[in-house]
Design a protein around this motif. Structure first.
Motif, PDB file in Angstrom:
ATOM      1  N   ARG A 249     -28.969  -5.702 -11.324  1.00  0.00           N
ATOM      2  CA  ARG A 249     -29.421  -4.858 -11.280  1.00  0.00           C
ATOM      3  C   ARG A 249     -29.941  -3.470 -10.752  1.00  0.00           C
ATOM      4  O   ARG A 249     -30.227  -2.143 -11.046  1.00  0.00           O
ATOM      5  N   TYR A 250     -28.911  -2.852  -9.721  1.00  0.00           N
ATOM      6  CA  TYR A 250     -28.718  -2.430  -8.713  1.00  0.00           C
ATOM      7  C   TYR A 250     -26.705  -2.482  -8.889  1.00  0.00           C
ATOM      8  O   TYR A 250     -26.344  -3.142  -8.554  1.00  0.00           O
ATOM      9  N   TRP A 251     -26.285  -1.143  -9.077  1.00  0.00           N
ATOM     10  CA  TRP A 251     -24.689  -0.597  -8.939  1.00  0.00           C
ATOM     11  C   TRP A 251     -25.115   0.266  -6.924  1.00  0.00           C
ATOM     12  O   TRP A 251     -25.528   1.346  -7.407  1.00  0.00           O
ATOM     13  N   VAL A 252     -24.170  -0.163  -6.544  1.00  0.00           N
ATOM     14  CA  VAL A 252     -23.708   0.519  -5.540  1.00  0.00           C
ATOM     15  C   VAL A 252     -22.571   0.651  -4.677  1.00  0.00           C
ATOM     16  O   VAL A 252     -21.423  -0.211  -5.053  1.00  0.00           O
ATOM     17  N   HIS A 253     -21.989   1.405  -4.836  1.00  0.00           N
ATOM     18  CA  HIS A 253     -20.373   2.327  -4.656  1.00  0.00           C
ATOM     19  C   HIS A 253     -20.233   3.060  -3.250  1.00  0.00           C
ATOM     20  O   HIS A 253     -21.057   4.144  -2.772  1.00  0.00           O
ATOM     21  N   ASN A 254     -19.061   2.460  -2.299  1.00  0.00           N
ATOM     22  CA  ASN A 254     -18.873   3.307  -0.517  1.00  0.00           C
ATOM     23  C   ASN A 254     -17.469   4.042  -1.491  1.00  0.00           C
ATOM     24  O   ASN A 254     -16.631   4.145  -2.536  1.00  0.00           O
ATOM     25  N   GLY A 255     -17.303   5.134  -0.535  1.00  0.00           N
ATOM     26  CA  GLY A 255     -16.324   6.395  -0.184  1.00  0.00           C
ATOM     27  C   GLY A 255     -15.651   5.923  -0.191  1.00  0.00           C
ATOM     28  O   GLY A 255     -15.185   4.829   0.414  1.00  0.00           O
ATOM     29  N   TRP A 256     -14.793   6.836  -0.261  1.00  0.00           N
ATOM     30  CA  TRP A 256     -12.940   6.552   0.576  1.00  0.00           C
ATOM     31  C   TRP A 256     -12.808   6.151   2.161  1.00  0.00           C
ATOM     32  O   TRP A 256     -13.618   7.174   2.948  1.00  0.00           O
ATOM     33  N   VAL A 257     -11.748   6.161   2.105  1.00  0.00           N
ATOM     34  CA  VAL A 257     -10.996   6.959   3.173  1.00  0.00           C
ATOM     35  C   VAL A 257     -10.165   7.817   3.454  1.00  0.00           C
ATOM     36  O   VAL A 257      -8.749   7.206   1.992  1.00  0.00           O
ATOM     37  N   THR A 258      -9.717   9.599   3.377  1.00  0.00           N
ATOM     38  CA  THR A 258      -9.077   9.504   2.858  1.00  0.00           C
ATOM     39  C   THR A 258      -7.804  10.129   4.381  1.00  0.00           C
ATOM     40  O   THR A 258      -8.104  10.222   5.482  1.00  0.00           O
ATOM     41  N   MET A 259      -6.905  10.539   3.595  1.00  0.00           N
ATOM     42  CA  MET A 259      -5.739  10.962   4.366  1.00  0.00           C
ATOM     43  C   MET A 259      -5.083  12.150   3.780  1.00  0.00           C
ATOM     44  O   MET A 259      -4.110  12.244   2.611  1.00  0.00           O
ATOM     45  N   SER A 260      -5.580  13.372   4.462  1.00  0.00           N
ATOM     46  CA  SER A 260      -4.591  14.798   4.108  1.00  0.00           C
ATOM     47  C   SER A 260      -5.665  14.738   2.469  1.00  0.00           C
ATOM     48  O   SER A 260      -5.513  15.777   1.611  1.00  0.00           O
ATOM     49  N   GLY A 261      -6.883  14.283   2.627  1.00  0.00           N
ATOM     50  CA  GLY A 261      -7.771  14.447   1.417  1.00  0.00           C
ATOM     51  C   GLY A 261      -7.768  13.657   0.195  1.00  0.00           C
ATOM     52  O   GLY A 261      -7.695  13.357  -0.593  1.00  0.00           O
ATOM     53  N   GLU A 262      -6.627  13.187   0.635  1.00  0.00           N
ATOM     54  CA  GLU A 262      -6.573  11.938  -0.451  1.00  0.00           C
ATOM     55  C   GLU A 262      -6.705  10.811  -0.406  1.00  0.00           C
ATOM     56  O   GLU A 262      -6.702  10.191   0.832  1.00  0.00           O
ATOM     57  N   LYS A 263      -7.501   9.510  -1.315  1.00  0.00           N
ATOM     58  CA  LYS A 263      -7.660   8.443  -0.943  1.00  0.00           C
ATOM     59  C   LYS A 263      -6.512   7.327   0.012  1.00  0.00           C
ATOM     60  O   LYS A 263      -5.234   7.728  -1.099  1.00  0.00           O
ATOM     61  N   MET A 264      -6.664   6.830   0.632  1.00  0.00           N
ATOM     62  CA  MET A 264      -5.852   6.406   1.574  1.00  0.00           C
ATOM     63  C   MET A 264      -5.494   5.232   0.599  1.00  0.00           C
ATOM     64  O   MET A 264      -6.139   4.550  -0.252  1.00  0.00           O
ATOM     65  N   SER A 265      -4.105   4.674   0.206  1.00  0.00           N
ATOM     66  CA  SER A 265      -3.414   3.845  -0.747  1.00  0.00           C
ATOM     67  C   SER A 265      -2.045   3.547  -0.796  1.00  0.00           C
ATOM     68  O   SER A 265      -0.755   4.439  -0.557  1.00  0.00           O
ATOM     69  N   LYS A 266      -1.263   2.380  -0.732  1.00  0.00           N
ATOM     70  CA  LYS A 266      -0.486   2.036  -0.562  1.00  0.00           C
ATOM     71  C   LYS A 266       0.985   2.612  -1.760  1.00  0.00           C
ATOM     72  O   LYS A 266       1.332   2.863  -1.218  1.00  0.00           O
ATOM     73  N   SER A 267      -0.245   3.243  -2.554  1.00  0.00           N
ATOM     74  CA  SER A 267       1.247   3.270  -4.020  1.00  0.00           C
ATOM     75  C   SER A 267       1.843   4.997  -3.387  1.00  0.00           C
ATOM     76  O   SER A 267       2.532   5.333  -3.586  1.00  0.00           O
ATOM     77  N   LEU A 268       0.588   5.793  -2.558  1.00  0.00           N
ATOM     78  CA  LEU A 268       1.004   6.709  -2.135  1.00  0.00           C
ATOM     79  C   LEU A 268       1.440   7.152  -0.675  1.00  0.00           C
ATOM     80  O   LEU A 268       2.193   8.271   0.057  1.00  0.00           O
ATOM     81  N   GLY A 269       2.064   5.969  -0.339  1.00  0.00           N
ATOM     82  CA  GLY A 269       2.077   5.760   0.640  1.00  0.00           C
ATOM     83  C   GLY A 269       1.681   6.578   2.310  1.00  0.00           C
ATOM     84  O   GLY A 269       2.509   6.702   3.245  1.00  0.00           O
ATOM     85  N   ASN A 270       0.513   6.576   2.254  1.00  0.00           N
ATOM     86  CA  ASN A 270      -0.707   6.757   3.077  1.00  0.00           C
ATOM     87  C   ASN A 270      -1.807   6.134   3.996  1.00  0.00           C
ATOM     88  O   ASN A 270      -2.393   6.525   4.136  1.00  0.00           O
ATOM     89  N   SER A 271      -1.011   4.602   3.292  1.00  0.00           N
ATOM     90  CA  SER A 271      -1.668   3.877   4.276  1.00  0.00           C
ATOM     91  C   SER A 271      -1.678   3.344   5.873  1.00  0.00           C
ATOM     92  O   SER A 271      -0.807   3.802   6.396  1.00  0.00           O
ATOM     93  N   VAL A 272      -2.633   2.810   6.850  1.00  0.00           N
ATOM     94  CA  VAL A 272      -2.734   2.561   7.992  1.00  0.00           C
ATOM     95  C   VAL A 272      -2.768   0.883   8.016  1.00  0.00           C
ATOM     96  O   VAL A 272      -4.129   0.714   7.921  1.00  0.00           O
ATOM     97  N   LEU A 273      -2.581   0.461   8.335  1.00  0.00           N
ATOM     98  CA  LEU A 273      -2.938  -0.870   8.674  1.00  0.00           C
ATOM     99  C   LEU A 273      -3.551  -1.372   9.157  1.00  0.00           C
ATOM    100  O   LEU A 273      -3.753  -0.907  10.427  1.00  0.00           O
ATOM    101  N   VAL A 274      -4.797  -2.870   8.787  1.00  0.00           N
ATOM    102  CA  VAL A 274      -5.440  -2.562  10.185  1.00  0.00           C
ATOM    103  C   VAL A 274      -5.312  -3.821  10.825  1.00  0.00           C
ATOM    104  O   VAL A 274      -5.066  -3.174  12.536  1.00  0.00           O
ATOM    105  N   SER A 275      -3.205  -4.501  10.322  1.00  0.00           N
ATOM    106  CA  SER A 275      -3.181  -5.452  11.495  1.00  0.00           C
ATOM    107  C   SER A 275      -2.566  -4.142  12.609  1.00  0.00           C
ATOM    108  O   SER A 275      -2.598  -4.867  13.642  1.00  0.00           O
ATOM    109  N   GLU A 276      -2.218  -3.255  12.260  1.00  0.00           N
ATOM    110  CA  GLU A 276      -1.617  -2.219  12.844  1.00  0.00           C
ATOM    111  C   GLU A 276      -2.580  -1.273  14.130  1.00  0.00           C
ATOM    112  O   GLU A 276      -2.470  -1.173  15.378  1.00  0.00           O
ATOM    113  N   MET A 277      -3.623  -1.208  13.443  1.00  0.00           N
ATOM    114  CA  MET A 277      -4.580  -1.059  14.044  1.00  0.00           C
ATOM    115  C   MET A 277      -5.611  -1.606  15.009  1.00  0.00           C
ATOM    116  O   MET A 277      -5.394  -0.285  16.136  1.00  0.00           O
ATOM    117  N   VAL A 278      -5.616  -2.522  14.845  1.00  0.00           N
ATOM    118  CA  VAL A 278      -6.032  -3.365  15.535  1.00  0.00           C
ATOM    119  C   VAL A 278      -5.763  -3.446  17.228  1.00  0.00           C
ATOM    120  O   VAL A 278      -5.404  -3.870  18.004  1.00  0.00           O
TER     121      VAL A 278
END
Length: 466
Positions: A249-278
């Motif tokens: 009945r409702y569609w709710v979408h969240n925004g991205w975490v970006t790096m230098s304006g690009e969506k954080m993505s493993k394929s772009l090589g700009n991701s920050v792993l949670v396991s490292e961040m903690v």
């Protein structure tokens, strides 16, 4: 009291009206477990965790389903690259996702179904769609006929004739834009037996079938990242509604975490792993950083932004600790949050505005502490704890009180012992009125990242901003 949410399908904020009085059903597109999660992945789970908590606070009985996509092209590719079974890669990364959700204080879902556990439901849906003329078999695969469904692309507001067609056609497809619901087996790939032949499910079919099984023909809210609007959610809608379901009945979408304006993505090589961040930041600070911007906004990742989040949360946490010390025990959360906080949360989960109320209340509490008004300070702390509890950020919650790693707890104890020894030296200098030495010790501690506060029960230390 009316909760209002931005509905992507309506392109506006709408009053929330539940399908069943007093209940809310939520389906969130969860992890595709081809790799360990980065903070962009976890942000989605965290945003919907806050939504879930707010509905629960408002008295709703919440059913929250977050699926696991444990078979898809990326997982199969990783399996071939690493020479490991596909299920081994999927299970390892599923555990990494759950570890990340838990580290950042996300409540476990009501149900967390895996795609590969629901082949029967997918076959049933494909059969129904073929019978209704919305899907067809071709060379062992099953495709959805997008032109058979008049409402296709209404969520993303596109025209089917404007869609970019695939560079290469697939034999047996009636239209290049038709999407695969079932993929015929290929050598070396995992496969399941079906009436259409051996093969594996398409990504879009998985979610339609699992939502139908756990939430029925109609449910309240379907969530996910904005990148899923097309094609994933469009294809889910087409399958489900052509099958006969009313669906979300409702569609709710969240925004991205970006790096230098690009969506954080493993394929772009700009991701920050949670396991490292903690390892670098306290998990509660990461939750504050990822959870306090509005869910529909973009978060531009930077070390500076994390330091600002750490500093802001330290001000809240410092107030909590000071009142607890003054009160001589834990102050329980208030039964209700302040009205202004509730108004902000009701208005499309306005966490930034709600957080402003938290900080205002902290300032009022600090003023009460300065005036030695313990009763007023305790009352403000009760309000702060109630608000932080809704956001999953109450530092006195057992999850956070015992949530640091054993290494972190051990290190805190070692540091506390060493700092106490130095503070004893400072107290001895103050006792003999050697103010120069006392001030020098305090300054050295400050330079090392510690903040020293003198109180009626003696000096106390806290970690300052990085």
């Amino acid at each position: 009291m009316t909760i209002r949410l931005y509905d992507t399908s309506a392109r506006q904020i709408r009053d929330f009206s539940p399908l069943h009085e007093g209940c809310v059903s939520i389906y969130l597109c969860g992890a595709t477990v081809q790799a360990a999660p980065h903070i962009g992945h976890i942000r989605s789970g965290l945003n919907f965790d806050i939504m879930r908590r707010w509905f629960a606070y408002r008295g709703y009985d919440v059913t929250f389903v977050r699926n696991v996509t444990d078979i898809d092209d990326k997982i199969i590719k990783k399996s071939a690259e690493q020479g490991r079974p596909w299920w081994s890669i999927g299970y390892e990364n599923e555990r990494a996702f759950n570890s990340g959700y838990d580290a950042l204080g996300c409540l476990p879902p009501t149900y967390e179904p895996r795609a590969t556990g629901h082949i029967t439901e997918m076959v049933e849906m494909m059969r129904g769609l073929i019978e209704r003329g919305h899907a067809y078999e071709a060379d062992g695969s099953v495709y959805f006929d997008v032109r058979s469904w008049p409402g296709y692309l209404e969520l993303s507001n596109q025209d089917i004739d404007d869609l970019r067609q695939p560079d290469e056609g697939v034999a047996g497809k009636r239209d290049p834009r038709d999407f695969a619901m079932w993929k015929a087996v290929k050598p070396g790939e995992p496969a399941w037996e079906t009436p259409f032949g051996r093969g594996r499910p398409g990504w879009h079919l998985e979610c339609s079938a699992m939502a139908h099984k756990y939430l029925g023909r109609e449910f309240d809210i379907h969530g996910g990242g904005i990148d899923l609007i097309f094609p994933h959610h469009e294809n889910e809608i087409a399958q489900a509604k052509a099958f006969g379901d009313a669906f979300a009945r409702y569609w709710v979408h969240n925004g991205w975490v970006t790096m230098s304006g690009e969506k954080m993505s493993k394929s772009l090589g700009n991701s920050v792993l949670v396991s490292e961040m903690v390892k670098q930041w306290r998990p509660i600070v990461l939750r504050y950083y990822l959870g306090t911007p509005h869910y529909r906004s973009m978060i531009e990742y930077s070390e500076e932004a994390l330091r600002e989040a750490e500093s802001a949360f330290a001000r809240i946490e410092g107030f909590v600790q000071r009142v607890v010390e003054k009160a001589g025990g834990v102050v329980e959360p208030a039964a209700e949050v302040p009205p202004a906080f509730a108004d902000a949360m009701d208005d499309d989960l306005g966490v930034p505005q709600a957080l402003a109320i938290v900080h205002t209340t902290v300032r009022q509490g600090n003023s009460a502490l300065a005036a030695d008004d313990k009763e007023a300070a305790a009352a403000r702390l009760a309000e702060v704890r109630a608000m932080l509890g809704v956001l999953g950020l109450d530092p006195l919650d057992p999850h956070w009180a015992g949530g640091e790693s054993d290494r972190g707890e051990d290190l805190h104890g070692v540091v506390d012992t060493l700092v106490r020894m130095v503070l004893d030296q400072r107290e001895a200098a103050r006792g003999r009125k050697d103010w120069g030495t006392a001030d020098a010790i305090r300054d050295q501690l400050n330079q090392s990242g510690l903040v020293i506060e003198d109180g009626p029960t003696g000096p106390r230390w806290t970690l300052g901003p990085r």
